[in-house]
Write a protein that holds these residues in place. Structure first.
Motif, mmCIF file in Angstrom:
data_model
loop_
_atom_site.group_PDB
_atom_site.id
_atom_site.type_symbol
_atom_site.label_atom_id
_atom_site.label_comp_id
_atom_site.label_asym_id
_atom_site.label_seq_id
_atom_site.Cartn_x
_atom_site.Cartn_y
_atom_site.Cartn_z
ATOM 1 N N SER A 374 0.840 -1.202 0.000
ATOM 2 C CA SER A 374 0.000 0.000 0.000
ATOM 3 C C SER A 374 0.871 1.246 0.000
ATOM 4 C CB SER A 374 -0.956 -0.009 1.196
ATOM 5 O OG SER A 374 -0.235 0.064 2.395
ATOM 6 N N GLY A 375 2.005 1.178 0.692
ATOM 7 C CA GLY A 375 2.937 2.306 0.683
ATOM 8 C C GLY A 375 3.456 2.592 -0.718
ATOM 9 N N GLY A 376 3.804 1.519 -1.437
ATOM 10 C CA GLY A 376 4.312 1.665 -2.800
ATOM 11 C C GLY A 376 3.278 2.280 -3.719
ATOM 12 N N ILE A 377 2.031 1.848 -3.563
ATOM 13 C CA ILE A 377 0.970 2.394 -4.412
ATOM 14 C C ILE A 377 0.744 3.870 -4.096
ATOM 15 C CG2 ILE A 377 -1.508 2.291 -4.893
ATOM 16 C CD1 ILE A 377 -1.273 -0.754 -4.441
ATOM 17 N N ARG A 378 0.771 4.189 -2.792
ATOM 18 C CA ARG A 378 0.550 5.580 -2.400
ATOM 19 C C ARG A 378 1.682 6.477 -2.875
ATOM 20 N NH1 ARG A 378 -1.277 3.775 2.921
ATOM 21 N NH2 ARG A 378 -3.535 3.658 2.842
ATOM 22 N N ALA A 379 2.872 5.867 -3.049
ATOM 23 C CA ALA A 379 4.023 6.668 -3.460
ATOM 24 C C ALA A 379 3.918 7.095 -4.925
ATOM 25 C CB ALA A 379 5.315 5.887 -3.228
ATOM 26 N N VAL A 380 3.027 6.452 -5.689
ATOM 27 C CA VAL A 380 2.842 6.858 -7.078
ATOM 28 C C VAL A 380 2.068 8.176 -7.085
ATOM 29 C CG1 VAL A 380 1.802 6.254 -9.287
ATOM 30 C CG2 VAL A 380 2.862 4.482 -7.889
ATOM 31 N N ASP A 381 2.557 9.144 -7.847
ATOM 32 C CA ASP A 381 1.963 10.478 -7.861
ATOM 33 C C ASP A 381 0.460 10.425 -8.156
ATOM 34 O OD1 ASP A 381 2.104 13.352 -7.891
ATOM 35 O OD2 ASP A 381 1.782 13.205 -10.054
ATOM 36 N N ASN A 382 -0.292 11.198 -7.373
ATOM 37 C CA ASN A 382 -1.748 11.296 -7.548
ATOM 38 C C ASN A 382 -2.163 11.597 -8.971
ATOM 39 O OD1 ASN A 382 -3.237 10.730 -5.372
ATOM 40 N ND2 ASN A 382 -3.052 12.753 -4.429
ATOM 41 N N GLY A 383 -1.372 12.451 -9.626
ATOM 42 C CA GLY A 383 -1.688 12.884 -10.985
ATOM 43 C C GLY A 383 -1.813 11.716 -11.947
ATOM 44 N N GLN A 384 -1.119 10.610 -11.655
ATOM 45 C CA GLN A 384 -1.187 9.445 -12.529
ATOM 46 C C GLN A 384 -2.592 8.858 -12.549
ATOM 47 O OE1 GLN A 384 1.438 7.928 -14.422
ATOM 48 N NE2 GLN A 384 2.251 9.977 -14.120
ATOM 49 N N MET A 385 -3.161 8.720 -11.359
ATOM 50 C CA MET A 385 -4.522 8.188 -11.286
ATOM 51 C C MET A 385 -5.495 9.169 -11.933
ATOM 52 S SD MET A 385 -6.610 5.817 -10.542
ATOM 53 C CE MET A 385 -6.388 4.532 -9.346
ATOM 54 N N LEU A 393 -10.738 5.678 -18.140
ATOM 55 C CA LEU A 393 -10.425 4.335 -17.646
ATOM 56 C C LEU A 393 -11.114 4.113 -16.305
ATOM 57 C CD1 LEU A 393 -6.581 3.881 -18.268
ATOM 58 C CD2 LEU A 393 -8.474 3.193 -19.718
ATOM 59 N N PRO A 394 -11.760 2.968 -16.123
ATOM 60 C CA PRO A 394 -12.328 2.655 -14.808
ATOM 61 C C PRO A 394 -11.203 2.442 -13.796
ATOM 62 C CG PRO A 394 -13.148 1.145 -16.501
ATOM 63 C CD PRO A 394 -12.045 1.926 -17.110
ATOM 64 N N TYR A 395 -11.543 2.498 -12.499
ATOM 65 C CA TYR A 395 -10.553 2.418 -11.434
ATOM 66 C C TYR A 395 -9.639 1.206 -11.585
ATOM 67 C CZ TYR A 395 -8.537 2.171 -6.777
ATOM 68 O OH TYR A 395 -7.661 2.097 -5.726
ATOM 69 N N GLY A 396 -10.251 0.029 -11.800
ATOM 70 C CA GLY A 396 -9.463 -1.208 -11.863
ATOM 71 C C GLY A 396 -8.443 -1.182 -12.979
ATOM 72 N N LYS A 397 -8.874 -0.715 -14.154
ATOM 73 C CA LYS A 397 -7.958 -0.667 -15.300
ATOM 74 C C LYS A 397 -6.848 0.345 -15.059
ATOM 75 C CE LYS A 397 -10.430 -2.501 -19.180
ATOM 76 N NZ LYS A 397 -11.702 -2.428 -19.857
ATOM 77 N N ALA A 398 -7.198 1.473 -14.478
ATOM 78 C CA ALA A 398 -6.196 2.497 -14.186
ATOM 79 C C ALA A 398 -5.164 1.940 -13.211
ATOM 80 C CB ALA A 398 -6.863 3.733 -13.593
ATOM 81 N N MET A 399 -5.654 1.197 -12.227
ATOM 82 C CA MET A 399 -4.786 0.577 -11.239
ATOM 83 C C MET A 399 -3.817 -0.391 -11.925
ATOM 84 S SD MET A 399 -4.592 1.085 -8.187
ATOM 85 C CE MET A 399 -4.248 0.725 -6.594
ATOM 86 N N ARG A 400 -4.383 -1.246 -12.748
ATOM 87 C CA ARG A 400 -3.606 -2.347 -13.327
ATOM 88 C C ARG A 400 -2.612 -1.848 -14.375
ATOM 89 N NH1 ARG A 400 -4.979 -5.688 -17.282
ATOM 90 N NH2 ARG A 400 -7.016 -4.707 -17.442
ATOM 91 N N ARG A 401 -3.034 -0.930 -15.216
ATOM 92 C CA ARG A 401 -2.173 -0.532 -16.323
ATOM 93 C C ARG A 401 -1.218 0.618 -15.968
ATOM 94 N NH1 ARG A 401 -2.567 -1.967 -21.417
ATOM 95 N NH2 ARG A 401 -0.434 -1.215 -21.165
ATOM 96 N N VAL A 402 -1.644 1.463 -15.015
ATOM 97 C CA VAL A 402 -0.855 2.676 -14.767
ATOM 98 C C VAL A 402 -0.216 2.679 -13.379
ATOM 99 C CG1 VAL A 402 -0.955 5.181 -14.564
ATOM 100 C CG2 VAL A 402 -2.246 4.008 -16.371
ATOM 101 N N ILE A 403 -1.012 2.454 -12.335
ATOM 102 C CA ILE A 403 -0.499 2.633 -10.974
ATOM 103 C C ILE A 403 0.376 1.457 -10.538
ATOM 104 C CG2 ILE A 403 -1.107 3.142 -8.583
ATOM 105 C CD1 ILE A 403 -1.971 5.280 -10.612
ATOM 106 N N LEU A 404 -0.146 0.227 -10.682
ATOM 107 C CA LEU A 404 0.606 -0.923 -10.189
ATOM 108 C C LEU A 404 1.984 -1.086 -10.844
ATOM 109 C CD1 LEU A 404 -2.030 -3.720 -9.471
ATOM 110 C CD2 LEU A 404 -0.670 -2.375 -7.874
ATOM 111 N N PRO A 405 2.065 -0.954 -12.181
ATOM 112 C CA PRO A 405 3.404 -1.122 -12.769
ATOM 113 C C PRO A 405 4.427 -0.154 -12.178
ATOM 114 C CG PRO A 405 1.746 -1.084 -14.493
ATOM 115 C CD PRO A 405 1.044 -0.736 -13.216
#
Lengths: 482, 250
Positions: A374-385, A393-405
């Motif tokens: 969760s720390g790693g995900i939070r460290a990704v800049d808000n602007g990305q989401m 993009l729906p939340y799940g897709k945004a998470m999978r394609r942009v935030i998680l990588p």
């Protein structure tokens, strides 16, 4: 997200399935009794050079089982683990040089006594301590839960000494040998056997205030097992087999034999490795199994809980925080004992030590993993989401394609760190009797009393596998960063 | 496509936005017509960006109604993912996805939302990159681009879903001065093609030249609006006069 939930459900069902499987096999038609024994209590329970457990207790229970046509499954797990396992209905009986006492009778039903042992005090070979009077103000080493410890405590006030308690006999002896403590209290046969086998102590008191050893079952459970034990013991005493067994370990000839083997043994580092290749290899394999399975399960569990921490759903955030709070906050040792001993007490279902170990590591390491996920995900800049969502993009897709990588890249060093910690933490599971590398070390030492050398070997083995694991992780990291 | 009958792309009525007890937008009303370019100017902290972010629900309006492309987005039942496909947004800090190449940045939404198969999406994405003058950067990662290049990719990315409206949130504020021109040129081109645009900006020159209407905001209110000529040359509101004196003489 749905796929991950399915994984989680699968994981849960596997664990519960395994739980059920353990329960059903133990209730099979022809009853096999599971008997716990000590592992470091020569000459009653110890591991021979061939890697098999032996001793008066072991020979006796095997002979009785034969005499009475019982099927038994011996579990050499150590005194504390065996006693607690019987209390938790994890095992049917325990034979572990266990003295029959009033307190113990409240929890256990005992067989007829099968051996009488007095307590003696042992001191270092050159020590000036000759009697209890010399103990005033000094430190005394005891083994947790033994009759020797109880005896020493009963005279502690009178003679005014301090106490340090150990889990393993060998640790207690060594504390006296190194001079931290001036004396140890132990059952006479055990102490005598140890000294025969090279412990640098001497016995300075007569056997006193001894107790009778008994075979124990949980109070009110397995009465037929007790009856059979008593009948078998009677028969063995009558036909002379009992005396033979005792003489095998404590008779005159056994002394000569033990001394001879002790002299013959190559106690160099390499010699010890050669003698114990089988045991060390087995322990190593068990450690690797525990590590690999736990790393996989803890990672799955941790990633799911970590994601639940960041999704926009209050109940999921709450659940995740609570799980992390509980399992990260509980010492691994306590968690292992709670799951192995406590859960069966609550649910009435047995659970194997290995499974309990896996669950313990999954929950504890998983909680740490969740925290850095969760720390790693939070460290990704808000602007990305925001950018991803603003594209539709729906939340799940945004998470999978942009935030998680991006988050995973941040997490990789923490993952490697956690893998190494998991590997090291498997050693704590020796407390519930899992025969992993550390437990293997304790057992070898109980036989050959070469604490320093054996721990050196074990330490080198850990360092080697940790190095390999680190290389492997770094190689994976490099590939992912490409 | 979904424009309301009277040709209005955006209709905002009594929009209020609070952060806790802090009222940032204090009841705004604004209508933007099809093909119109509206520039929003005003001092920092006046609520311009918050207003813009309410139009695609990156911020939840506290009260009031926001109707975009005929969808009432203040209604929680409205499928925002659908609405957002029709609204392109360009951010001050570009927000390109660093884990994807320039081309993948542009193609991500059309492919993930199944608007086009891979071949068509690639072709379209390359055309868009050509449009913003960055065709040769298709396979580069954002980290290797300059700020101005990043922002032009961000515009191409926002255009990939064929939006009806483009929102620009201070698109040149984070750029080195020599990069600003390239980005503004792309935006001018878009305006000429008839794109409906709402631009929060400090570029007064751009507003004068391109905007059909300029809106001046201060303290969470729209203080004044009008065509650029009128607002820049004959501001009525004292706050507008004060603001313009400061920025134009700087």
């Amino acid at each position: 997200m749905r796929k991950k939930l399915i994984w989680f459900a699968l994981l849960c069902s596997t664990v519960f399935g395994a739980l059920l499987a353990t329960t059903t096999t133990s209730h099979a038609a022809e009853k096999t009794y599971t008997i716990g024994t000590d592992i470091t209590y020569a000459p009653f329970d110890f591991q021979g050079t061939d890697g098999k457990y032996t001793g008066i207790d072991i020979d006796l229970i095997k002979a009785i089982a034969k005499e009475e046509n019982m099927k038994i499954d011996l579990k050499p797990v150590g005194f504390n683990a065996a006693v607690q396992a019987v209390e938790a209905n994890q095992m049917d009986g325990v034979i572990a040089g266990m003295t029959i006492t009033k307190e113990r009778k409240q929890q256990f039903d005992f067989s007829d006594p099968y051996y009488y042992a007095g307590e003696v005090m042992a001191v270092a070979k050159g020590s000036k301590v000759k009697s209890f009077k010399d103990l005033r103000g000094k430190n005394v080493a005891l083994k947790v839960g033994t009759q020797g410890a109880a005896y020493a405590k009963s005279i502690q006030k009178k003679y005014g000494f301090k106490i340090t308690e150990f889990d393993q006999s060998n640790d207690m002896y060594n504390d006296v040998v190194t001079g931290n403590s001036v004396a140890a209290f132990e059952d006479y046969p055990v102490m005598a056997y140890g000294i025969q086998n090279g412990i640098k102590l001497k016995i300075v008191t007569k056997p006193a205030k001894g107790g009778n050893y008994g075979f124990a079952v949980k109070k009110g459970e397995n009465p037929e097992l007790l009856t059979k034990f008593n009948a078998g013991l009677k028969a063995l005493k009558k036909n002379g087999q009992y005396d033979k067994i005792v003489a095998k370990y404590l008779g005159k000839s056994s002394v000569a034999k033990a001394t001879a083997t002790a002299k013959k043994q190559d106690n160099s580092l390499w010699g010890l490795v050669k003698q114990n290749t089988g045991a060390l290899g087995g322990g190593l394999l068990q450690t690797l199994y525990l590590t690999v399975i736990s790393i996989i399960l803890a990672t799955i569990f941790g990633v799911i809980i970590g994601l639940m921490q960041v999704v926009p759903a209050k109940w999921a955030n709450w659940l995740s925080s609570t799980l992390i709070y509980i399992f990260r906050g509980m010492p691994l040792l306590v968690l292992a004992l709670f799951i192995y001993i406590g859960v069966p007490n609550l649910t009435g279902n047995k659970i194997s030590a290995f499974l309990a170990g896996i669950i313990t590591l999954t929950l504890n390491e998983g909680a740490y993993t969740a925290a850095f996920v969760s720390g790693g995900i939070r460290a990704v800049d808000n602007g990305q989401m925001e950018a991803a969502r603003s594209l539709g993009l729906p939340y799940g897709k945004a998470m999978r394609r942009v935030i998680l990588p991006q988050g995973i890249k941040i997490m990789i060093p923490s993952f490697i760190n956690q893998f190494i910690i998991t590997l090291k933490d498997t050693s704590i599971l020796s407390v519930i009797g899992i025969l992993e590398l550390t437990q293997t070390g304790k057992i070898i030492i109980a036989r050959n009393l070469q604490g320093f050398k054996v721990w050196t070997i074990i330490a080198i083995m850990y360092i080697v596998i940790i190095t390999l694991l680190t290389w492997l992780s770094k190689a994976v990291e490099r590939r992912m960063n490409k | 496509m979904n424009a309301a009958e009277n040709n209005n792309r955006v209709v905002v009525t009594d929009l209020v936005k609070n952060y806790g007890s802090n009222e940032v937008l204090k009841g705004l009303n604004l209508t933007v017509k099809n093909n119109e370019v509206v520039c929003m100017i005003g001092p920092s902290g006046s609520g311009k960006s918050t207003f813009l972010r309410c139009l695609n629900k990156l911020e939840d309006p506290t009260s009031g109604s926001v109707i975009v492309d005929g969808y009432d987005i203040s209604d929680n039942k409205t499928n925002m993912n659908k609405v957002r496909e029709g609204i392109g947004m360009v951010f001050q800090h570009f927000n390109l996805f660093p884990n994807l190449t320039v081309l993948e940045n542009v193609m991500l939404a059309p492919i993930e939302l199944k608007k086009a198969d891979k071949e068509v999406a690639t072709k379209e994405a390359r055309a868009l990159l050509d449009e913003v003058g960055l065709a040769e950067k298709a396979d580069a990662y954002p980290a290797s681009l300059s700020g101005g290049q990043e922002q032009r990719v961000a515009i191409a990315r926002a255009l990939a879903m064929h939006p009806d409206i483009m929102l620009f949130d201070e698109p040149t504020s984070a750029l080195d001065p020599e990069m600003v021109g390239d980005v503004l040129d792309v935006m001018k081109k878009l305006a000429k093609q008839g794109m409906t645009m709402i631009v929060v900006t400090h570029e007064m020159g751009f507003a004068k030249e391109v905007a059909d209407r300029v809106v001046f905001m201060a303290d969470g209110h729209i203080m004044e609006e009008g065509d650029p000529q009128q607002l820049f040359d004959h501001p009525q509101n004292p706050r507008t006069q004060d603001f313009l004196r400061k920025v134009l003489n700087a």
